[in-house]
Each structure stands twice: as structure tokens, then as C-alpha cells.
Design a protein around this motif. Structure first.
Motif, PDB file in Angstrom:
ATOM      1  N   GLU A   1       8.927   8.550   3.224  1.00 31.00           N
ATOM      2  CA  GLU A   1       9.888   9.267   2.392  1.00 31.00           C
ATOM      3  C   GLU A   1       9.447   9.279   0.936  1.00 31.00           C
ATOM      4  O   GLU A   1       9.597  10.287   0.240  1.00 31.00           O
TER       5      GLU A   1
ATOM      6  N   LEU B   1       6.673  11.774   0.699  1.00 31.52           N
ATOM      7  CA  LEU B   1       7.237  13.113   0.769  1.00 31.52           C
ATOM      8  C   LEU B   1       7.854  13.510  -0.562  1.00 31.52           C
ATOM      9  O   LEU B   1       7.651  14.631  -1.038  1.00 31.52           O
ATOM     10  N   GLN B   2       8.592  12.601  -1.176  1.00 30.93           N
ATOM     11  CA  GLN B   2       9.198  12.886  -2.480  1.00 30.93           C
ATOM     12  C   GLN B   2       8.123  13.162  -3.527  1.00 30.93           C
ATOM     13  O   GLN B   2       8.237  14.091  -4.325  1.00 30.93           O
ATOM     14  N   LYS B   3       7.057  12.358  -3.502  1.00 28.57           N
ATOM     15  CA  LYS B   3       5.953  12.557  -4.446  1.00 28.57           C
ATOM     16  C   LYS B   3       5.293  13.927  -4.211  1.00 28.57           C
ATOM     17  O   LYS B   3       5.008  14.660  -5.162  1.00 28.57           O
ATOM     18  N   THR B   4       5.091  14.291  -2.950  1.00 29.26           N
ATOM     19  CA  THR B   4       4.496  15.578  -2.614  1.00 29.26           C
ATOM     20  C   THR B   4       5.394  16.732  -3.070  1.00 29.26           C
ATOM     21  O   THR B   4       4.907  17.729  -3.617  1.00 29.26           O
ATOM     22  N   GLU B   5       6.699  16.605  -2.857  1.00 30.71           N
ATOM     23  CA  GLU B   5       7.628  17.649  -3.297  1.00 30.71           C
ATOM     24  C   GLU B   5       7.594  17.798  -4.813  1.00 30.71           C
ATOM     25  O   GLU B   5       7.627  18.914  -5.325  1.00 30.71           O
ATOM     26  N   ASN B   6       7.533  16.672  -5.540  1.00 31.40           N
ATOM     27  CA  ASN B   6       7.435  16.726  -7.000  1.00 31.40           C
ATOM     28  C   ASN B   6       6.152  17.434  -7.436  1.00 31.40           C
ATOM     29  O   ASN B   6       6.171  18.248  -8.362  1.00 31.40           O
ATOM     30  N   GLU B   7       5.041  17.111  -6.777  1.00 31.82           N
ATOM     31  CA  GLU B   7       3.769  17.760  -7.107  1.00 31.82           C
ATOM     32  C   GLU B   7       3.821  19.253  -6.795  1.00 31.82           C
ATOM     33  O   GLU B   7       3.310  20.075  -7.558  1.00 31.82           O
ATOM     34  N   GLN B   8       4.465  19.614  -5.683  1.00 35.91           N
ATOM     35  CA  GLN B   8       4.602  21.027  -5.334  1.00 35.91           C
ATOM     36  C   GLN B   8       5.440  21.760  -6.378  1.00 35.91           C
ATOM     37  O   GLN B   8       5.132  22.894  -6.736  1.00 35.91           O
ATOM     38  N   GLN B   9       6.499  21.128  -6.865  1.00 31.31           N
ATOM     39  CA  GLN B   9       7.318  21.749  -7.902  1.00 31.31           C
ATOM     40  C   GLN B   9       6.506  21.970  -9.172  1.00 31.31           C
ATOM     41  O   GLN B   9       6.625  23.014  -9.822  1.00 31.31           O
TER      42      GLN B   9
END
Length: 190
Positions: free
Chosen positions: A42, A45-53
Motif C-alpha cells: 500500500e 502504491l501510494q508512492k507510485t500514485e504520487n509520482e504519477q500525479q
């Protein structure tokens, strides 16, 4: 014999119970390990979502920059029609030109500084003149009528008087264009 069977049952029950408690303890341990792994995933995933943003924001900025750089190209002002007539300017012969200027930029043009070349049907340049106009208001993708007068030599006056207008074309080379939002396009000369 009954005592042995009962003792065996008690011993088996005790061993089974001990084994069941161990199994439960092992299962609880495995559940804890799985929970830790889920927590780590998790977080990833949060880190990946932040990078995607962040990447999406950069892409949006790039789109804005690309749009602005499209505005800064020099070839988006066109002469889509023109007319001329013989006039006298003081004691000199001249012509008054009416230019239909199309704004293909995505911004409103306020000022133009362009070189206009009159070209005959053999692509020979007859004359080059500066056209500088302030206080224009040419909206994006619209056409404005601009008039200007030029003194010309006698030979050119005779040529323009004798040559059908359909055999004369204009080439336009923007030098500087100012927009209503304060931005400017500067272009190289011919």
C-alpha cells in the motif's frame, strides 16, 4: 487395556490441542506477516500514485508550453486578399493598398510589423515595403482589412496599371507581432 486406550486418548488430545494452539499461533504469525506485506505494498502504491500525479502535472505543463510555442511561430499571419488603386501622395505617384490580413494565431493581434513583397507571375519581386500598424484588433482565426499607401516609381506605377491584379501576389514576412496579452513574436528578416 482400557487404561492404555484412555491414556492414549488423553495424550493424543493433549498433543492435538497443543498442536492446534501451535497451528493457530503459526497462522496468526502468518497473518501478521501478510498484513506487513500488504502495508508495504500500500505504501508503494501510494508512492507510485504520487509520482504519477507529478508526471501528469509535468505533462500538463508541457502541453501548455507546446501551445505557447505554437503561438510563437512566425507563419501564422497571412494576406488572404488585397487590392490596390492609384493615388497621389503629395506630388508623388503612389498606390493605396488594402490588405485582408488573417490571424491564424490563437491570440488577438494588436500590432504588426511585416515586410510585404509584391511578386509578379514569374516570382520576380517588384517591390518590398514595410507595413507597420498599431492599435489593431484581429481576433484569432479572423480577417481584418488594413490600408496603407506607398510611393512608388513611375515604372512600377505603369506596370501595376497595365498588369491584371490576378497576376500579382503578395508575400508577407512577419518581423514583429504583438498580442493583446502583451506577448510578442519576433521573426528574422527575409
Amino acid at each position: 487395556m482400557k487404561k492404555i486406550v484412555i491414556s492414549g486418548l488423553v495424550l493424543a488430545t493433549t498433543l492435538f490441542a497443543s498442536s492446534l494452539e501451535d497451528r493457530v499461533s503459526n497462522l496468526e504469525h502468518l497473518v501478521n506477516i501478510l498484513n506487513n506485506k500488504v502495508n508495504v505494498l500500500e505504501q508503494k502504491l501510494q508512492k507510485t500514485e504520487n509520482e504519477q500525479q507529478k508526471i501528469v502535472k509535468k505533462q500538463q505543463n508541457l502541453v501548455v508550453n507546446v501551445s505557447q510555442s505554437r503561438v510563437m511561430s512566425c507563419g501564422k499571419i497571412k494576406i488572404v486578399g488585397f487590392d490596390y488603386k492609384n493615388v497621389t501622395i503629395g506630388l508623388d505617384k503612389g498606390y493605396e493598398f488594402t490588405f485582408n490580413i488573417k490571424n491564424e494565431y490563437n491570440k488577438t493581434i494588436k500590432n504588426i510589423n511585416v515586410m510585404i513583397g509584391m511578386v509578379d507571375d514569374e516570382d520576380d519581386t517588384l517591390v518590398q515595403e514595410h507595413l507597420i500598424k498599431d492599435d489593431l484588433n484581429i481576433a484569432p482565426n479572423s480577417v481584418a482589412v488594413v490600408k496603407d499607401s506607398y510611393v512608388i516609381n513611375d515604372d512600377l506605377a505603369v506596370y501595376l496599371g497595365e498588369t491584371p491584379k490576378s497576376k500579382i501576389k503578395l508575400d508577407v514576412k512577419p518581423l514583429k507581432i504583438k498580442f493583446s496579452d502583451g506577448t510578442t513574436v519576433k521573426c528574422s528578416r527575409w
